[in-house]
Design a protein around this motif. Sequence first.
Motif, PDB file in Angstrom:
ATOM      1  N   LEU A 123      98.424  37.057  -3.239  1.00 36.34           N
ATOM      2  CA  LEU A 123      99.356  35.962  -2.954  1.00 36.34           C
ATOM      3  C   LEU A 123      98.643  34.617  -2.922  1.00 36.34           C
ATOM      4  CD1 LEU A 123     101.549  37.525  -0.108  1.00 36.34           C
ATOM      5  CD2 LEU A 123     102.258  37.028  -2.460  1.00 36.34           C
ATOM      6  N   VAL A 124      97.492  34.578  -2.256  1.00 33.57           N
ATOM      7  CA  VAL A 124      96.752  33.328  -2.119  1.00 33.57           C
ATOM      8  C   VAL A 124      96.254  32.851  -3.476  1.00 33.57           C
ATOM      9  CG1 VAL A 124      94.659  32.290  -1.155  1.00 33.57           C
ATOM     10  CG2 VAL A 124      96.125  33.715   0.277  1.00 33.57           C
ATOM     11  N   LEU A 125      95.787  33.756  -4.311  1.00 32.43           N
ATOM     12  CA  LEU A 125      95.293  33.385  -5.639  1.00 32.43           C
ATOM     13  C   LEU A 125      96.398  32.740  -6.467  1.00 32.43           C
ATOM     14  CD1 LEU A 125      92.873  33.498  -7.578  1.00 32.43           C
ATOM     15  CD2 LEU A 125      93.705  35.724  -8.354  1.00 32.43           C
ATOM     16  N   VAL A 126      97.589  33.352  -6.466  1.00 32.61           N
ATOM     17  CA  VAL A 126      98.718  32.793  -7.218  1.00 32.61           C
ATOM     18  C   VAL A 126      99.132  31.444  -6.640  1.00 32.61           C
ATOM     19  CG1 VAL A 126     101.134  33.134  -7.839  1.00 32.61           C
ATOM     20  CG2 VAL A 126      99.545  35.065  -7.941  1.00 32.61           C
ATOM     21  N   SER A 127      99.217  31.367  -5.315  1.00 36.13           N
ATOM     22  CA  SER A 127      99.619  30.126  -4.663  1.00 36.13           C
ATOM     23  C   SER A 127      98.627  29.005  -4.935  1.00 36.13           C
ATOM     24  CB  SER A 127      99.751  30.349  -3.149  1.00 36.13           C
ATOM     25  OG  SER A 127     100.001  29.144  -2.478  1.00 36.13           O
ATOM     26  N   LEU A 128      97.330  29.320  -4.840  1.00 35.77           N
ATOM     27  CA  LEU A 128      96.307  28.305  -5.096  1.00 35.77           C
ATOM     28  C   LEU A 128      96.374  27.801  -6.533  1.00 35.77           C
ATOM     29  CD1 LEU A 128      93.023  29.503  -3.334  1.00 35.77           C
ATOM     30  CD2 LEU A 128      94.393  27.484  -2.824  1.00 35.77           C
ATOM     31  N   ALA A 129      96.604  28.712  -7.462  1.00 36.23           N
ATOM     32  CA  ALA A 129      96.700  28.316  -8.866  1.00 36.23           C
ATOM     33  C   ALA A 129      97.866  27.354  -9.068  1.00 36.23           C
ATOM     34  CB  ALA A 129      96.873  29.553  -9.748  1.00 36.23           C
ATOM     35  N   LEU A 130      99.016  27.660  -8.463  1.00 36.71           N
ATOM     36  CA  LEU A 130     100.189  26.807  -8.614  1.00 36.71           C
ATOM     37  C   LEU A 130      99.986  25.430  -7.982  1.00 36.71           C
ATOM     38  CD1 LEU A 130     103.059  29.381  -7.915  1.00 36.71           C
ATOM     39  CD2 LEU A 130     102.529  28.265 -10.099  1.00 36.71           C
ATOM     40  N   VAL A 131      99.462  25.410  -6.763  1.00 39.05           N
ATOM     41  CA  VAL A 131      99.293  24.122  -6.085  1.00 39.05           C
ATOM     42  C   VAL A 131      98.199  23.294  -6.747  1.00 39.05           C
ATOM     43  CG1 VAL A 131      97.547  24.746  -4.327  1.00 39.05           C
ATOM     44  CG2 VAL A 131      99.322  23.071  -3.787  1.00 39.05           C
ATOM     45  N   THR A 132      97.185  23.943  -7.326  1.00 43.14           N
ATOM     46  CA  THR A 132      96.147  23.207  -8.052  1.00 43.14           C
ATOM     47  C   THR A 132      96.731  22.542  -9.286  1.00 43.14           C
ATOM     48  OG1 THR A 132      94.422  24.723  -7.279  1.00 43.14           O
ATOM     49  CG2 THR A 132      93.925  23.395  -9.222  1.00 43.14           C
ATOM     50  N   VAL A 133      97.560  23.281 -10.010  1.00 38.51           N
ATOM     51  CA  VAL A 133      98.248  22.702 -11.171  1.00 38.51           C
ATOM     52  C   VAL A 133      99.123  21.530 -10.727  1.00 38.51           C
ATOM     53  CG1 VAL A 133      99.983  23.126 -12.946  1.00 38.51           C
ATOM     54  CG2 VAL A 133      98.203  24.813 -12.530  1.00 38.51           C
ATOM     55  N   ALA A 134      99.812  21.707  -9.598  1.00 40.76           N
ATOM     56  CA  ALA A 134     100.685  20.647  -9.089  1.00 40.76           C
ATOM     57  C   ALA A 134      99.896  19.385  -8.763  1.00 40.76           C
ATOM     58  CB  ALA A 134     101.419  21.148  -7.850  1.00 40.76           C
ATOM     59  N   VAL A 135      98.778  19.530  -8.067  1.00 39.98           N
ATOM     60  CA  VAL A 135      97.963  18.372  -7.694  1.00 39.98           C
ATOM     61  C   VAL A 135      97.431  17.666  -8.929  1.00 39.98           C
ATOM     62  CG1 VAL A 135      95.819  17.653  -6.572  1.00 39.98           C
ATOM     63  CG2 VAL A 135      97.351  19.259  -5.414  1.00 39.98           C
ATOM     64  N   LEU A 136      96.890  18.434  -9.876  1.00 41.46           N
ATOM     65  CA  LEU A 136      96.315  17.840 -11.078  1.00 41.46           C
ATOM     66  C   LEU A 136      97.383  17.163 -11.934  1.00 41.46           C
ATOM     67  CD1 LEU A 136      93.731  20.582 -12.129  1.00 41.46           C
ATOM     68  CD2 LEU A 136      93.315  18.440 -10.913  1.00 41.46           C
ATOM     69  N   ALA A 137      98.611  17.687 -11.889  1.00 38.97           N
ATOM     70  CA  ALA A 137      99.706  17.093 -12.664  1.00 38.97           C
ATOM     71  C   ALA A 137     100.210  15.796 -12.031  1.00 38.97           C
ATOM     72  CB  ALA A 137     100.853  18.095 -12.800  1.00 38.97           C
ATOM     73  N   GLU A 138     100.098  15.703 -10.712  1.00 43.84           N
ATOM     74  CA  GLU A 138     100.679  14.569  -9.994  1.00 43.84           C
ATOM     75  C   GLU A 138      99.712  13.402  -9.798  1.00 43.84           C
ATOM     76  OE1 GLU A 138     103.903  14.185  -8.955  1.00 43.84           O
ATOM     77  OE2 GLU A 138     104.264  15.999 -10.139  1.00 43.84           O
ATOM     78  N   VAL A 139      98.413  13.667  -9.775  1.00 45.53           N
ATOM     79  CA  VAL A 139      97.453  12.588  -9.514  1.00 45.53           C
ATOM     80  C   VAL A 139      96.924  12.016 -10.826  1.00 45.53           C
ATOM     81  CG1 VAL A 139      96.754  13.678  -7.353  1.00 45.53           C
ATOM     82  CG2 VAL A 139      95.414  14.103  -9.428  1.00 45.53           C
ATOM     83  N   ASP A 140      96.425  10.813 -10.756  1.00 43.88           N
ATOM     84  CA  ASP A 140      95.776  10.175 -11.897  1.00 43.88           C
ATOM     85  C   ASP A 140      94.292  10.554 -11.849  1.00 43.88           C
ATOM     86  OD1 ASP A 140      94.837   8.576 -13.927  1.00 43.88           O
ATOM     87  OD2 ASP A 140      95.076   6.684 -12.830  1.00 43.88           O
ATOM     88  N   LEU A 141      93.959  11.668 -12.470  1.00 41.08           N
ATOM     89  CA  LEU A 141      92.609  12.217 -12.346  1.00 41.08           C
ATOM     90  C   LEU A 141      91.563  11.277 -12.919  1.00 41.08           C
ATOM     91  CD1 LEU A 141      91.195  14.702 -11.230  1.00 41.08           C
ATOM     92  CD2 LEU A 141      91.325  15.738 -13.494  1.00 41.08           C
ATOM     93  N   SER A 142      91.861  10.648 -14.047  1.00 39.22           N
ATOM     94  CA  SER A 142      90.881   9.743 -14.643  1.00 39.22           C
ATOM     95  C   SER A 142      90.625   8.539 -13.740  1.00 39.22           C
ATOM     96  CB  SER A 142      91.362   9.275 -16.024  1.00 39.22           C
ATOM     97  OG  SER A 142      92.598   8.586 -15.916  1.00 39.22           O
ATOM     98  N   GLY A 143      91.691   8.059 -13.105  1.00 32.32           N
ATOM     99  CA  GLY A 143      91.530   6.951 -12.166  1.00 32.32           C
ATOM    100  C   GLY A 143      90.740   7.359 -10.937  1.00 32.32           C
ATOM    101  N   LEU A 144      90.965   8.576 -10.464  1.00 34.96           N
ATOM    102  CA  LEU A 144      90.237   9.069  -9.293  1.00 34.96           C
ATOM    103  C   LEU A 144      88.747   9.211  -9.587  1.00 34.96           C
ATOM    104  CD1 LEU A 144      92.617  11.849  -7.852  1.00 34.96           C
ATOM    105  CD2 LEU A 144      92.393   9.465  -7.132  1.00 34.96           C
ATOM    106  N   MET A 145      88.430   9.598 -10.814  1.00 32.46           N
ATOM    107  CA  MET A 145      87.029   9.789 -11.183  1.00 32.46           C
ATOM    108  C   MET A 145      86.233   8.485 -11.086  1.00 32.46           C
ATOM    109  SD  MET A 145      86.210  12.919 -11.907  1.00 32.46           S
ATOM    110  CE  MET A 145      86.885  14.502 -12.376  1.00 32.46           C
ATOM    111  N   SER A 146      86.914   7.374 -11.300  1.00 30.02           N
ATOM    112  CA  SER A 146      86.217   6.082 -11.265  1.00 30.02           C
ATOM    113  C   SER A 146      86.200   5.467  -9.870  1.00 30.02           C
ATOM    114  CB  SER A 146      86.880   5.106 -12.240  1.00 30.02           C
ATOM    115  OG  SER A 146      88.243   4.895 -11.879  1.00 30.02           O
ATOM    116  N   ALA A 147      86.949   6.085  -8.950  1.00 31.04           N
ATOM    117  CA  ALA A 147      87.006   5.554  -7.582  1.00 31.04           C
ATOM    118  C   ALA A 147      85.764   5.957  -6.802  1.00 31.04           C
ATOM    119  CB  ALA A 147      88.260   6.066  -6.877  1.00 31.04           C
ATOM    120  N   GLY A 148      85.402   5.113  -5.821  1.00 35.74           N
ATOM    121  CA  GLY A 148      84.267   5.439  -4.964  1.00 35.74           C
ATOM    122  C   GLY A 148      82.947   5.221  -5.673  1.00 35.74           C
ATOM    123  N   GLY A 149      81.893   5.710  -5.071  1.00 37.51           N
ATOM    124  CA  GLY A 149      80.562   5.554  -5.636  1.00 37.51           C
ATOM    125  C   GLY A 149      79.626   6.595  -5.067  1.00 37.51           C
ATOM    126  N   PHE A 150      78.336   6.294  -5.132  1.00 35.64           N
ATOM    127  CA  PHE A 150      77.336   7.231  -4.609  1.00 35.64           C
ATOM    128  C   PHE A 150      76.651   6.633  -3.393  1.00 35.64           C
ATOM    129  CE2 PHE A 150      72.988   8.796  -4.264  1.00 35.64           C
ATOM    130  CZ  PHE A 150      73.216  10.166  -4.158  1.00 35.64           C
TER     131      PHE A 150
END
Length: 492
Positions: A173-200
């Motif tokens: 159950l957890v594996l299926v749920s995690l897969a779905l919510v991961t897809v949801a997060v990646l679909a909803e956020v601007d991943l390329s924009g997040l990659m440029s945010a912040g620093g080291f």
Amino acid sequence: MHDQNTASDSGRARVEAHSTDYIPESERHGTVWQQAPFWFMINGNVTTALTGVVGASLGLSLVWCLAAIVTGGLFGTFFTAFHAAQGPQLGLPQMIQSRVQFGSRGLVVPLAVVVFVQCGFGVFFIILGANSLSGITAPHNGFYEPLLCVVAAVIAIVGHDLVHRVQRWLSILVLVSLALVTVAVLAEVDLSGLMSAGGFQWTAFLAQFGASAAYQIALAPMVSDYTRYLPRKTGTRRVVGMVFLGSLASATWLELLGAVVTTARPGADTVSAIQHYGDSFLSGLGWITLAVTVLSMIGVLPTTFYSAAINALSAFDAFRTVRPSARSRVVVIVVLVALTYVATAAIPDHYLGSFSSFLALLSYLLIPWTAVNLVDFYLIRHSSYAIAEILAPGGGVYGRWGGRGLISYTVGLAAMVPFFSTSLYTGPLAHALDGADISPLVGLPVATLCYWLLMRGADLTAERTAIALDKDRLLTLRADASPAGSSLAQPS
């Protein structure tokens, strides 16, 4: 003597009779592959996602968060997974094996630390489970916490096989749920924009590295608790590999998810943010995610109470012989669950800061122990121990106080103090490193080297004699076991 297996041939659960004692070969069962879903589920919960927000909350970029999470996870899991082979080889719970290095009474200090750690994790699991239930239904009035405690206590009381079985089925159950919510997060956020945010920043990177490593190392004191029923012939590489794979996979996955969510929604509650992204992507997915979160808490809570009870019994047995039995294990589980519930009621809602400090404490207190235990098993004694002596009153040939182990533990911990960097105390060398905490990287090699050097002059003659007699002694002790007998007695 009646069959002591914790489950019947038909799969019907029985209350486990074993606790701190030796598991004879005739009662060993299970297969190596089952370790992977079990350890996947140990980290397959929202608490793990909270571990991944440490670096992001300090301004670390998502790319560097990924690097810190992966390297920290690899570092911590490497040492944790190697404890897995000790279970099949010795047939004993994890911490009681350390009587060899620390002595039966000297081990009480590490045991007290471990019981605190395991019940402490229980507090956070209960809080998260109750909050998730509130998100599914309505704001709770204090009913959900005791409900979770009761369900977890029942599973822990039935024991080892039911804990394994619950975790194994929930992993699907957890594996299926995690897969779905991961897809949801990646679909909803601007991943390329997040990659440029912040620093080291070194401070943020090492904080995330330390948190990820400590989270994994915190599992080390319970590994053999769940591998000790495997047949002795179980290959070291296979069991270590399964524990490594399962634990690291879920930890890395969820910590990265936590880092992404925190970067996208700074300051937002992680659980609420995950629910938001799930519902935005697919109506009802957030609700399903919270429901699975509750189930994952129901799965992981019994593991903390089960192991904490075994460790508490080991501590009591150092001063007054405790006959292993279902009754003693049940009593201690009930007491620990009650104490954990009381602690839960005292924890404030905003617990992220205290959780980060808690992770630092785990790293500080458990790293010297794992170093001493592993170097003894793999480099000093090469997995050869007199098990009957480990369980003997007074510690047998290993004694009540293991000076070399205690010295090494203390030296390793002391070497870490100048590098501590927490909200409570920052050491002088951590100040010099701009607050970066590298104490785990210091404590591990120092404790390892110290113990290895001290053991070079150890006289193991008496131990070798005891090892030669060990098999016959274990058989004799089990055959003569009675309610009034030795601490090795098995209830029939």
